[in-house]
Structure formats: structure tokens, C-alpha cells
Design a protein around this motif. Structure first.
Motif, mmCIF file in Angstrom:
data_model
loop_
_atom_site.group_PDB
_atom_site.id
_atom_site.type_symbol
_atom_site.label_atom_id
_atom_site.label_comp_id
_atom_site.label_asym_id
_atom_site.label_seq_id
_atom_site.Cartn_x
_atom_site.Cartn_y
_atom_site.Cartn_z
ATOM 1 N N VAL A 31 0.864 -1.181 0.000
ATOM 2 C CA VAL A 31 0.000 0.000 0.000
ATOM 3 C C VAL A 31 0.905 1.236 0.000
ATOM 4 O O VAL A 31 1.771 1.377 0.863
ATOM 5 C CB VAL A 31 -0.924 0.031 1.232
ATOM 6 N N THR A 32 0.724 2.118 -0.966
ATOM 7 C CA THR A 32 1.532 3.324 -1.049
ATOM 8 C C THR A 32 0.911 4.428 -0.198
ATOM 9 O O THR A 32 -0.306 4.613 -0.182
ATOM 10 C CB THR A 32 1.658 3.806 -2.501
ATOM 11 N N VAL A 33 1.779 5.158 0.524
ATOM 12 C CA VAL A 33 1.326 6.164 1.487
ATOM 13 C C VAL A 33 2.115 7.452 1.298
ATOM 14 O O VAL A 33 3.336 7.424 1.112
ATOM 15 C CB VAL A 33 1.519 5.664 2.940
ATOM 16 N N GLU A 48 1.778 0.253 12.578
ATOM 17 C CA GLU A 48 1.285 -0.739 13.547
ATOM 18 C C GLU A 48 0.042 -1.422 13.011
ATOM 19 O O GLU A 48 -0.132 -2.638 13.176
ATOM 20 C CB GLU A 48 0.990 -0.061 14.878
ATOM 21 N N CYS A 49 -0.828 -0.660 12.369
ATOM 22 C CA CYS A 49 -2.041 -1.247 11.788
ATOM 23 C C CYS A 49 -1.700 -2.218 10.656
ATOM 24 O O CYS A 49 -2.373 -3.231 10.461
ATOM 25 C CB CYS A 49 -2.954 -0.146 11.255
ATOM 26 N N ALA A 50 -0.650 -1.899 9.907
ATOM 27 C CA ALA A 50 -0.282 -2.765 8.777
ATOM 28 C C ALA A 50 0.174 -4.134 9.262
ATOM 29 O O ALA A 50 -0.173 -5.162 8.671
ATOM 30 C CB ALA A 50 0.819 -2.095 7.957
ATOM 31 N N GLY A 51 0.946 -4.172 10.369
ATOM 32 C CA GLY A 51 1.401 -5.449 10.910
ATOM 33 C C GLY A 51 2.102 -6.280 9.857
ATOM 34 O O GLY A 51 2.990 -5.813 9.137
ATOM 35 N N THR A 52 1.676 -7.529 9.750
ATOM 36 C CA THR A 52 2.264 -8.444 8.761
ATOM 37 C C THR A 52 1.350 -8.636 7.553
ATOM 38 O O THR A 52 1.678 -9.402 6.654
ATOM 39 C CB THR A 52 2.525 -9.815 9.406
ATOM 40 N N LEU A 53 0.217 -7.916 7.536
ATOM 41 C CA LEU A 53 -0.754 -8.123 6.464
ATOM 42 C C LEU A 53 -0.504 -7.223 5.262
ATOM 43 O O LEU A 53 -0.908 -7.537 4.153
ATOM 44 C CB LEU A 53 -2.178 -7.887 6.991
ATOM 45 N N SER A 54 0.137 -6.079 5.500
ATOM 46 C CA SER A 54 0.397 -5.136 4.413
ATOM 47 C C SER A 54 1.821 -4.601 4.524
ATOM 48 O O SER A 54 2.377 -4.514 5.620
ATOM 49 C CB SER A 54 -0.590 -3.961 4.456
ATOM 50 N N VAL A 55 2.366 -4.238 3.382
ATOM 51 C CA VAL A 55 3.667 -3.579 3.331
ATOM 52 C C VAL A 55 3.426 -2.139 2.893
ATOM 53 O O VAL A 55 2.848 -1.892 1.832
ATOM 54 C CB VAL A 55 4.617 -4.281 2.343
#
Length: 212
Positions: A31-33, A48-55
Motif C-alpha cells: 500500500v503506497t502512502v 502498527e495497523c499494517a502489521g504483517t498483512l500489508s507492506v
């Protein structure tokens, strides 16, 4: 009888082998931020919300970002906007500054260049989110003094107000250092996560997490 035993053993070996084979792990989605300088404190909870589910991939161009973090509403809102927090916009001075507590009219006059000429004003570029919020809350269409100096980042503003006595500037609450002094609260504005399209999948999950 021996053939039946061999068949049973073979079946057992096949079952054990299939059970021991691990399932392939799902590849995290990228996900680009993009974050304005003032909104950087909200990058940490986003990671922290991304965790291991998103990069998360931080980009320098907001047009290339799936999520844009900013303080305050843009002058023209043409995208989806979700409030994830709020931020207070402050007028701050050096702790030993002669400038005392200000009201709205005094703050407006000061930043218009009608205040104490010995005070050095600090602002941001007119297109930055904090300056836009300050202009909406305080200046209301009036022009900031052309003699004001321009900070490129809230950290630069904070360092200047801590180290130089005759300075006054604008800071989001999250960037105020303990050694500086608040003299006026311009008000509170929303911290927003903007998306160019209606959020789906991991983008939707990340924004929902930030809103908790």
C-alpha cells in the motif's frame, strides 16, 4: 495379506506427507502512502495497523499514493476523506519571549505584520496543510506579513522557537516542544486519510484501524 499391509503403510505415508506440507504464506499487499510533514506522527500507528498483512511504501508524490495523511481539510476536497484523529493548531514562542497570551485579533494583527517589529514571525509555505489550517482559522483571507520567514518542516519551526528568543510561529500540538510556550490556540482541525477512490481491501482495513 502382505500386499494389503504394504498398501496401508503407503497410504499412511502419503497422509503424513500431505499433513506435514505447510501451506504457502499469503504475500502481503503493498500500500503506497504519502504524509505531509505535519501528519508524520500518524505514520507510526499506520505501520502498527499494517502489521504483517500489508507492506507500506512511503512515496514523495501524493498523486502516486493510495492513502494520503494530512492535517486539516484541503481548500478543495475532491477525494474520499476519513477522519482518523484531530490536531490543535497553536501559536508558539520562545519561553522567554516578551509575547504573552494573545487573543484572535492580536494574533491576526501580529501575523499581518502589525505587531511588535522586534519579533521574527515564522510561517509555512502557503500550500502546506498547517498553514492552510491557520489561514482558515485565524487570517480569514488576510495576507501574512511578507517579512515572515518560512519553515520547511514543523521540526525546524519547533527548533527555532526553542532556541531563538524573539520568534513566534505556528505549530501543531504534536510538534510542540516542552521548552517553548503556547500563547494562542487557533483551534482544532481533523487529521484526515484521503484516498482517490473508495477504499477497498487492505486500504479500507488500514483506515478502519486508524479510526479505532
Amino acid at each position: 495379506m502382505q500386499n494389503s499391509t504394504r498398501v496401508l503403510v503407503l497410504i499412511c505415508l502419503l497422509l503424513v506427507s500431505s499433513c506435514s506440507t505447510s501451506m504457502p504464506l499469503a504475500t502481503p499487499e503493498v500500500v503506497t502512502v504519502y504524509s505531509t510533514a505535519a501528519a508524520e506522527p500518524w505514520l507510526s500507528p499506520l505501520y502498527e495497523c499494517a502489521g504483517t498483512l500489508s507492506v507500506l511504501n512511503r512515496v514523495d508524490d501524493p498523486a502516486a499514493a493510495q492513502i494520503i495523511l494530512r492535517v486539516g481539510e484541503p481548500p478543495v476536497l475532491s477525494s474520499f476523506a476519513y477522519q482518523i484523529d484531530s490536531e490543535e493548531v497553536l501559536v508558539v514562542t520562545h519561553r522567554q519571549s516578551p509575547v504573552q497570551n494573545l487573543n484572535l485579533e492580536e494574533t491576526r494583527a501580529l501575523f499581518s505584520g502589525l505587531g511588535d517589529p522586534s519579533m521574527q514571525l515564522w510561517v509555512y509555505a502557503s500550500d502546506t496543510d498547517v498553514q492552510q489550517a491557520f489561514d482558515q482559522l485565524v487570517m480569514e483571507g488576510r495576507i501574512v506579513s511578507p517579512s515572515a520567514r518560512v519553515a520547511v518542516h514543523p521540526q525546524q519551526m519547533s527548533d527555532t522557537l526553542v532556541n531563538e528568543v524573539n520568534t513566534v510561529g505556528i505549530l501543531p500540538r504534536h510538534w510542540k516542544a516542552g521548552d517553548s510556550r503556547e500563547v494562542f490556540s487557533a483551534g482544532t482541525v481533523p487529521v484526515l486519510a484521503l484516498t482517490n477512490t473508495e477504499p477497498q481491501g487492505p486500504v479500507k482495513d488500514l483506515i478502519a484501524c486508524l479510526q479505532k
